[in-house]
Scaffold this motif. Sequence first.
Motif, PDB file in Angstrom:
ATOM      1  N   ILE A 152       0.883  -1.120  -0.059  1.00 16.65           N
ATOM      2  CA  ILE A 152       0.133   0.223  -0.200  1.00 16.65           C
ATOM      3  C   ILE A 152       1.257   0.941   0.009  1.00 16.65           C
ATOM      4  N   GLY A 153       0.610   2.553  -0.692  1.00 12.20           N
ATOM      5  CA  GLY A 153       1.757   3.073  -1.078  1.00 12.20           C
ATOM      6  C   GLY A 153       2.984   2.576  -1.636  1.00 12.20           C
ATOM      7  N   CYS A 154       2.415   2.319  -3.156  1.00  6.17           N
ATOM      8  CA  CYS A 154       4.028   1.759  -3.312  1.00  6.17           C
ATOM      9  C   CYS A 154       4.368   2.650  -4.923  1.00  6.17           C
ATOM     10  N   ALA A 155       4.605   3.396  -5.092  1.00  6.13           N
ATOM     11  CA  ALA A 155       4.366   4.711  -5.716  1.00  6.13           C
ATOM     12  C   ALA A 155       4.732   4.086  -7.182  1.00  6.13           C
ATOM     13  N   GLU A 156       6.172   3.639  -7.539  1.00  7.36           N
ATOM     14  CA  GLU A 156       7.074   3.014  -8.156  1.00  7.36           C
ATOM     15  C   GLU A 156       6.942   1.775  -8.626  1.00  7.36           C
ATOM     16  N   GLY A 157       6.801   0.807  -7.566  1.00  8.16           N
ATOM     17  CA  GLY A 157       6.743  -0.488  -7.364  1.00  8.16           C
ATOM     18  C   GLY A 157       8.469  -1.154  -7.488  1.00  8.16           C
ATOM     19  N   GLY A 158       9.024  -0.114  -7.001  1.00  9.34           N
ATOM     20  CA  GLY A 158      10.177  -1.221  -7.288  1.00  9.34           C
ATOM     21  C   GLY A 158      10.243  -2.530  -5.383  1.00  9.34           C
ATOM     22  N   VAL A 159      10.186  -2.001  -4.633  1.00  8.67           N
ATOM     23  CA  VAL A 159      10.098  -2.662  -3.097  1.00  8.67           C
ATOM     24  C   VAL A 159       9.621  -4.337  -4.209  1.00  8.67           C
ATOM     25  N   LEU A 160       7.799  -4.182  -4.740  1.00  7.37           N
ATOM     26  CA  LEU A 160       7.246  -5.232  -5.156  1.00  7.37           C
ATOM     27  C   LEU A 160       8.283  -5.649  -5.927  1.00  7.37           C
ATOM     28  N   ALA A 161       9.080  -5.210  -7.244  1.00 11.33           N
ATOM     29  CA  ALA A 161      10.024  -6.289  -8.057  1.00 11.33           C
ATOM     30  C   ALA A 161      10.991  -6.686  -7.379  1.00 11.33           C
ATOM     31  N   ALA A 162      12.021  -6.429  -6.309  1.00 19.64           N
ATOM     32  CA  ALA A 162      13.068  -6.416  -5.457  1.00 19.64           C
ATOM     33  C   ALA A 162      12.387  -8.101  -4.858  1.00 19.64           C
ATOM     34  N   LEU A 163      11.105  -8.018  -4.262  1.00 24.18           N
ATOM     35  CA  LEU A 163      10.645  -9.689  -4.021  1.00 24.18           C
ATOM     36  C   LEU A 163      10.023 -10.356  -4.859  1.00 24.18           C
TER      37      LEU A 163
END
Length: 253
Positions: A33-44
């Motif tokens: 939630i509040g991912c902005a560009e989604g870079g965190v998700l990409a790493a995961l």
Amino acid sequence: YFWAYQYRLGKEILIPYFRKNGVAIEKAEIVEIGCAEGGVLAALIENGGAFGLGTDIAEQRLTNGQKINSQLALNIHLQKHDIFQDEIQDEWKSRFDLLILRDVIEHLDNTKLALQNINGFLNQNGKTLVSFPPYPSPYGAHQHTLKNFWGKLPFLQYLPDGLFEQAIKSGRKADIEEVRRLRQIQLTVDKFKTAALAAGFQIEKEDYYLLRPVFKMKFGMPELSINPIASMPIIKDLFCLEATYLLSKNPNA
């Protein structure tokens, strides 16, 4: 730039935290939630996650992130969604193994309602990571975002109203307004914990840092926990630059 920063944050800070605390990434369905560009998700997702959903209210940032993630062929979907105004879509309900809410909760006007709403994303065994700087801490008003002389000073939020307004009057309009909002919300450690319990969560782990883990990535500084003295009066609020919680659903809620 922002995507790359988020990617490093996920890879260098969050993944080690999850593995250290027994939170499975492999084959997990993850929502931020509040991912902005989604870079965190990409790493995961690159490190074994099955699917990533990122929500935010900033459409342009989501669009930029989706372009990058599509080029990388990652199983990530980014979508505009307001946790207060928008219903959770049926395909999202009770689906996710892990939810991330990093440096977001302190910006939300109703902490309890926000946590109640995000609870609906999680399956029965789902975990939630929440981190934020407590408002009473040195930069709890986010005054550093103003990038003026006064914004460099700690504890600026304790100034009387008139002096406070003078100190924050220069800077981007959006940053000034957000600093004012944070001064109204004033999310403390105790307020958050009370809201989390009332929203149907139980607290599995809590950590308090004088030097945030992300400082190692940003400034080359080691993280510095104040857990051993966090139980002392006012320590958690005044000297904690980051409070981090690992939550799970309360089966009795």
